[in-house]
Each structure stands twice: as structure tokens, then as C-alpha cells.
Design a protein around this motif. Structure first.
Motif, mmCIF file in Angstrom:
data_model
loop_
_atom_site.group_PDB
_atom_site.id
_atom_site.type_symbol
_atom_site.label_atom_id
_atom_site.label_comp_id
_atom_site.label_asym_id
_atom_site.label_seq_id
_atom_site.Cartn_x
_atom_site.Cartn_y
_atom_site.Cartn_z
ATOM 1 N N ILE A 166 0.840 -1.206 0.000
ATOM 2 C CA ILE A 166 0.000 0.000 0.000
ATOM 3 C C ILE A 166 0.870 1.249 0.000
ATOM 4 N N ARG A 167 1.881 1.259 0.863
ATOM 5 C CA ARG A 167 2.766 2.432 0.944
ATOM 6 C C ARG A 167 3.454 2.710 -0.388
ATOM 7 N N LEU A 168 3.971 1.651 -1.036
ATOM 8 C CA LEU A 168 4.706 1.845 -2.290
ATOM 9 C C LEU A 168 3.782 2.253 -3.436
ATOM 10 N N GLN A 169 2.531 1.820 -3.392
ATOM 11 C CA GLN A 169 1.579 2.304 -4.402
ATOM 12 C C GLN A 169 1.268 3.783 -4.184
ATOM 13 N N LEU A 170 1.079 4.172 -2.936
ATOM 14 C CA LEU A 170 0.809 5.584 -2.640
ATOM 15 C C LEU A 170 1.962 6.484 -3.074
ATOM 16 N N GLN A 171 3.194 5.972 -2.976
ATOM 17 C CA GLN A 171 4.370 6.739 -3.366
ATOM 18 C C GLN A 171 4.634 6.677 -4.869
ATOM 19 N N GLY A 172 3.853 5.876 -5.606
ATOM 20 C CA GLY A 172 4.048 5.761 -7.047
ATOM 21 C C GLY A 172 5.229 4.887 -7.439
ATOM 22 N N ILE A 173 5.744 4.090 -6.518
ATOM 23 C CA ILE A 173 6.896 3.243 -6.808
ATOM 24 C C ILE A 173 6.460 1.959 -7.508
ATOM 25 N N ILE A 174 5.301 1.416 -7.089
ATOM 26 C CA ILE A 174 4.754 0.252 -7.776
ATOM 27 C C ILE A 174 3.365 0.601 -8.296
ATOM 28 N N ASP A 175 2.912 -0.181 -9.264
ATOM 29 C CA ASP A 175 1.601 0.080 -9.861
ATOM 30 C C ASP A 175 0.513 -0.830 -9.313
ATOM 31 N N GLU A 176 0.886 -2.015 -8.896
ATOM 32 C CA GLU A 176 -0.070 -2.914 -8.252
ATOM 33 C C GLU A 176 0.686 -3.918 -7.417
ATOM 34 N N ALA A 177 -0.081 -4.622 -6.577
ATOM 35 C CA ALA A 177 0.542 -5.598 -5.686
ATOM 36 C C ALA A 177 -0.326 -6.840 -5.581
ATOM 37 N N VAL A 178 0.369 -7.949 -5.381
ATOM 38 C CA VAL A 178 -0.251 -9.253 -5.179
ATOM 39 C C VAL A 178 0.401 -9.850 -3.943
ATOM 40 N N GLU A 179 -0.406 -10.425 -3.073
ATOM 41 C CA GLU A 179 0.140 -11.032 -1.867
ATOM 42 C C GLU A 179 -0.332 -12.473 -1.739
ATOM 43 N N ASP A 211 3.353 -25.677 0.241
ATOM 44 C CA ASP A 211 2.819 -26.537 -0.819
ATOM 45 C C ASP A 211 3.304 -25.988 -2.167
ATOM 46 N N ILE A 212 4.456 -26.467 -2.600
ATOM 47 C CA ILE A 212 5.130 -25.921 -3.781
ATOM 48 C C ILE A 212 4.257 -25.980 -5.032
ATOM 49 N N ASP A 213 3.541 -27.075 -5.232
ATOM 50 C CA ASP A 213 2.704 -27.201 -6.433
ATOM 51 C C ASP A 213 1.606 -26.146 -6.468
ATOM 52 N N THR A 214 0.980 -25.912 -5.322
ATOM 53 C CA THR A 214 -0.073 -24.902 -5.254
ATOM 54 C C THR A 214 0.502 -23.498 -5.437
ATOM 55 N N VAL A 215 1.658 -23.246 -4.846
ATOM 56 C CA VAL A 215 2.311 -21.943 -5.009
ATOM 57 C C VAL A 215 2.656 -21.721 -6.483
ATOM 58 N N ARG A 216 3.221 -22.723 -7.108
ATOM 59 C CA ARG A 216 3.578 -22.621 -8.530
ATOM 60 C C ARG A 216 2.334 -22.313 -9.374
ATOM 61 N N LYS A 217 1.251 -23.060 -9.157
ATOM 62 C CA LYS A 217 0.015 -22.831 -9.919
ATOM 63 C C LYS A 217 -0.529 -21.419 -9.673
ATOM 64 N N THR A 218 -0.489 -20.997 -8.424
ATOM 65 C CA THR A 218 -0.982 -19.655 -8.086
ATOM 66 C C THR A 218 -0.147 -18.582 -8.779
ATOM 67 N N LEU A 219 1.172 -18.738 -8.761
ATOM 68 C CA LEU A 219 2.036 -17.756 -9.420
ATOM 69 C C LEU A 219 1.802 -17.739 -10.933
ATOM 70 N N VAL A 220 1.616 -18.890 -11.530
ATOM 71 C CA VAL A 220 1.306 -18.945 -12.966
ATOM 72 C C VAL A 220 -0.007 -18.213 -13.242
ATOM 73 N N ASP A 221 -1.014 -18.445 -12.380
ATOM 74 C CA ASP A 221 -2.293 -17.748 -12.538
ATOM 75 C C ASP A 221 -2.127 -16.238 -12.406
ATOM 76 N N VAL A 222 -1.340 -15.815 -11.420
ATOM 77 C CA VAL A 222 -1.113 -14.383 -11.207
ATOM 78 C C VAL A 222 -0.423 -13.769 -12.425
ATOM 79 N N LEU A 223 0.630 -14.408 -12.882
ATOM 80 C CA LEU A 223 1.405 -13.855 -13.990
ATOM 81 C C LEU A 223 0.671 -13.921 -15.325
ATOM 82 N N SER A 224 -0.237 -14.876 -15.465
ATOM 83 C CA SER A 224 -0.983 -14.994 -16.721
ATOM 84 C C SER A 224 -2.294 -14.222 -16.678
#
Length: 193
Positions: free
Chosen positions: A111-124, A162-175
Motif C-alpha cells: 500500500i505504501r509503495l503504491q501511494l508513493q508511485g513506486i509500484i503500480d499494483e501488488a499481489v500477496e 505446498d510448492i505445487d499450489t504456489v507454482r500454480k498460483t504464481l502462474v495464474d497471477v502472472l498470466s
């Protein structure tokens, strides 16, 4: 003593997670540093302070805390913030920057970095119970600061062991499949923290 104080200060807090006291202590330590004008992580906008419960948050504004209590968190926060800001300064202004935070707990960095204009969006990405608790904390924050509703990160509850779930989630986020609205664009610069 400090551990017991945090327990007392969050005892009646409806936003407090039931079993994550260490993470809450880290949030309080970050707030101590964020309200110290001599700190490299001083927050003019007070986002971290505004995440704390009303009854006791005023305590972090007074410099009676020993420096060692929060200095490790302060140094880590300063390092990560500066590293991300450096990436922003080294990229084209047309490049969009997405911060992907894994296991960030109750950190308000996105949130702080978006307010400062350093990043455009965030995923957690974090544990489901942490995401649930953080949503409550951010709900309180947005009631105090309605202007922040547009700066909230997209949350993905996932067990980071859970590496498989993390991998799938990251692929979903990036795609762009995660929320159905965004599509991965080559001009996005993804920062993992």
C-alpha cells in the motif's frame, strides 16, 4: 514484557488474528519505526500506524522504546523499500511494476509503495488465516482512510509450503487468470519479496 504488552493491547481488538501474535508484534515494531521521524522508514502517510487498534496505538508515537526492539525490522524494511525504489528508478517510466509478496504477513509495504508511485499494483500470497486477518486490518484502515481502497493488493490464500499450489498460483497471477481482470503484459516488471 513487550510480548505481554502486545497481547494486552490486542486483547479486545476485533481485527486481531487469534493465533498470530509474532506477526502482530512485527506490525507494532514497524509502526514504532514508521512514526519515528529520524527513522529511514518514517511514514508521512501513517499507513502502518492506521492499521493499529484505536485504544493503544498512540503509544508508538512516543520514543520510550529501546532501539533494539524494532531495529532489525526497521533495517529490513528500509533495505527492501530502497531496493524496490531503485528498481523503479532504473526502469522506463512506461514500465508497470507489480510487487508479488509471499509470506509478508501484516506488512503495509504494498500500500505504501503504491501511494508513493513506486509500484503500480501488488499481489500477496500468504496463509489463508493470515489473509483473512489482514483483510480485517485493512478493512479498519480503509474505514479510517477511504482514499486507500484503490491501493489494496490482490490476495491469494495459499500454503507456502505446498510448492505445487504456489507454482500454480504464481502462474495464474502472472498470466492474469487469478482474478479474471488482468492479463500478463510483457512491460510488467514483477518484483518478488
Amino acid at each position: 514484557l513487550e510480548k505481554r504488552l502486545v497481547q494486552i493491547m490486542t486483547w479486545f481488538d476485533p481485527c486481531s488474528p487469534p493465533d498470530s501474535k509474532l506477526s502482530l508484534r512485527v506490525l507494532w515494531w514497524k509502526a514504532i519505526a514508521a512514526t519515528d521521524q529520524s527513522s529511514p522508514v518514517f511514514e508521512k502517510d501513517g499507513v502502518t500506524y492506521d492499521m493499529l487498534p484505536t485504544g493503544f496505538r498512540w503509544l508508538v508515537r512516543y520514543p520510550f522504546h529501546p532501539r533494539w526492539v524494532h531495529s532489525v525490522i526497521e533495517i529490513r524494511t528500509a533495505y527492501l523499500d530502497q531496493a524496490i525504489a531503485r528498481i523503479r528508478s532504473e526502469t522506463k517510466s512506461s514500465t508497470k511494476i507489480r510487487l508479488i509478496s509471499m509470506g509478508g504477513g501484516y506488512d503495509a509495504r504494498s500500500i505504501r509503495l503504491q501511494l508513493q508511485g513506486i509500484i503500480d499494483e501488488a499481489v500477496e500470497l500468504d496463509l489463508p488465516k493470515v489473509i483473512e486477518a489482514k483483510r480485517r486490518l485493512l478493512g479498519r484502515l480503509c474505514k479510517r482512510r477511504p482514499d486507500l481502497n484503490t491501493s489494496l493488493p490482490d490476495f491469494y490464500p495459499v500454503d507456502l509450503t505446498d510448492i505445487d499450489t504456489v507454482r500454480k498460483t504464481l502462474v495464474d497471477v502472472l498470466s492474469g487468470n487469478g482474478d479474471g481482470n488482468r492479463r500478463y503484459q510483457p512491460q510488467w516488471y514483477n518484483i518478488f519479496s
